[in-house]
Motif scaffolding. Structure first.
Motif, PDB file in Angstrom:
ATOM      1  N   LYS A   1       0.858  -1.185   0.000  1.00  0.00           N
ATOM      2  CA  LYS A   1       0.000   0.000   0.000  1.00  0.00           C
ATOM      3  C   LYS A   1       0.901   1.244   0.000  1.00  0.00           C
ATOM      4  O   LYS A   1       2.043   1.201   0.484  1.00  0.00           O
ATOM      5  CB  LYS A   1      -0.899   0.042   1.240  1.00  0.00           C
TER       6      LYS A   1
ATOM      7  N   ARG B   1      -2.723  -3.570   5.750  1.00  0.00           N
ATOM      8  CA  ARG B   1      -3.972  -2.808   5.691  1.00  0.00           C
ATOM      9  C   ARG B   1      -4.147  -1.925   6.926  1.00  0.00           C
ATOM     10  O   ARG B   1      -4.532  -0.754   6.816  1.00  0.00           O
ATOM     11  CB  ARG B   1      -5.157  -3.762   5.562  1.00  0.00           C
TER      12      ARG B   1
ATOM     13  N   GLU C   1      -4.349   2.118   6.810  1.00  0.00           N
ATOM     14  CA  GLU C   1      -5.526   2.818   7.318  1.00  0.00           C
ATOM     15  C   GLU C   1      -5.165   3.804   8.426  1.00  0.00           C
ATOM     16  O   GLU C   1      -5.827   4.838   8.583  1.00  0.00           O
ATOM     17  CB  GLU C   1      -6.555   1.800   7.807  1.00  0.00           C
TER      18      GLU C   1
END
Length: 261
Positions: A125, A202, A206
């Motif tokens: 990410k 993740r 976030e």
């Protein structure tokens, strides 16, 4: 027929390499780097990172497998000025280990390649930030220490210098106002760890997203980031759609972070 022209600057040898600091100094390192890179000469590059120490000879044997915060430095000016140029980074906090000196640019560019052999599991990410705020740093300090494998890493690349002298609309790269690009690169060998390690990436992403821009660097995107394509190109997206319609209306080249015609 498609062609590209590059204007290159000749670089053979640079003065650089990784400098390792204790994880407990990570906040100090990130805040100091944020300030130092803002007015550093353009010949002085580098980036902070989090890394599990591999078994390399310049790292004390009893620290192999420990997690550290790093600064990977690169001085592209005269080699005899390199030692003085990178000293500002050594002075941030006590240095645990380093492998810094003159080397071919290609050696520094490939320094992490051995940690990424074929066959690894990958989940990445990324995002851009216009300011590496204290809140963003706090999110890094919460999640980076839980790096799941020696292959995984987090890099926080500065965006400055010549990049900021090009207008946002002049190329496909729209985040000319960003000052850092973060990549959370989850990589590990055992598929049995996929669920836990994907969750780490993740959760980390976030936590940093509220302190970041909506888009991220396109090459660092995961397969489930298709809904971020428009944000990655920001105001340049519609022009790229026009190019796609002109040269690939059938979307033959679609196995990518796809811009649909």
């Amino acid at each position: 027929m498609t062609s590209l022209e590059f204007r290159l600057s000749p670089v053979k040898d640079v003065y650089g390499g990784p400098i390792l600091f204790e994880l407990e100094d990570a906040g100090t390192v990130l805040r100091a780097f944020r300030e130092l890179i803002a007015d550093a000469p353009e010949e002085l590059g580098g980036f902070p990172a989090f890394q599990v120490a591999p078994p390399l000879p310049f790292i004390p044997e009893n620290r192999h497998g420990d997690t550290f915060v790093l600064i990977v430095v690169c001085w592209a000016g005269p080699l005899d000025e390199g030692e003085r140029a990178v000293q500002r980074y050594r002075d941030i906090a006590p240095v645990v280990a380093e492998h810094v000196g003159p080397m071919p640019y290609s050696a520094l560019n490939s320094a992490f390649d051995a940690l990424v052999p074929p066959g690894l599991q990958h989940y990445w990410k990324a995002n851009f930030v216009t300011e590496l705020s204290d809140a963003a740093i706090a999110a890094h300090l919460e999640h980076a220490p839980r790096l799941p494998a020696v292959n995984s890493t987090v890099h926080i690349y500065p965006i400055n210098g010549a990049c900021h002298r090009v207008a946002q609309q002049d190329t496909a790269f729209a985040y000319r106002d960003a000052t850092f690009a973060t990549v959370i690169a989850g990589m590990w060998p055992d598929p049995a760890d996929n669920e836990a390690n994907t969750a780490w990436v993740r959760d980390y992403y976030e936590a940093t997203a509220p302190h970041s821009e909506e888009g991220g660097y396109i090459n660092f995107m995961a397969e489930d980031d298709q809904d971020r394509i428009r944000a990655n190109y920001r105001g340049n997206y519609e022009r790229l759609v026009e190019v796609k319609r002109a040269y690939d209306p059938g979307n033959l080249f679609h196995v990518n972070q796809n811009i649909e015609p």
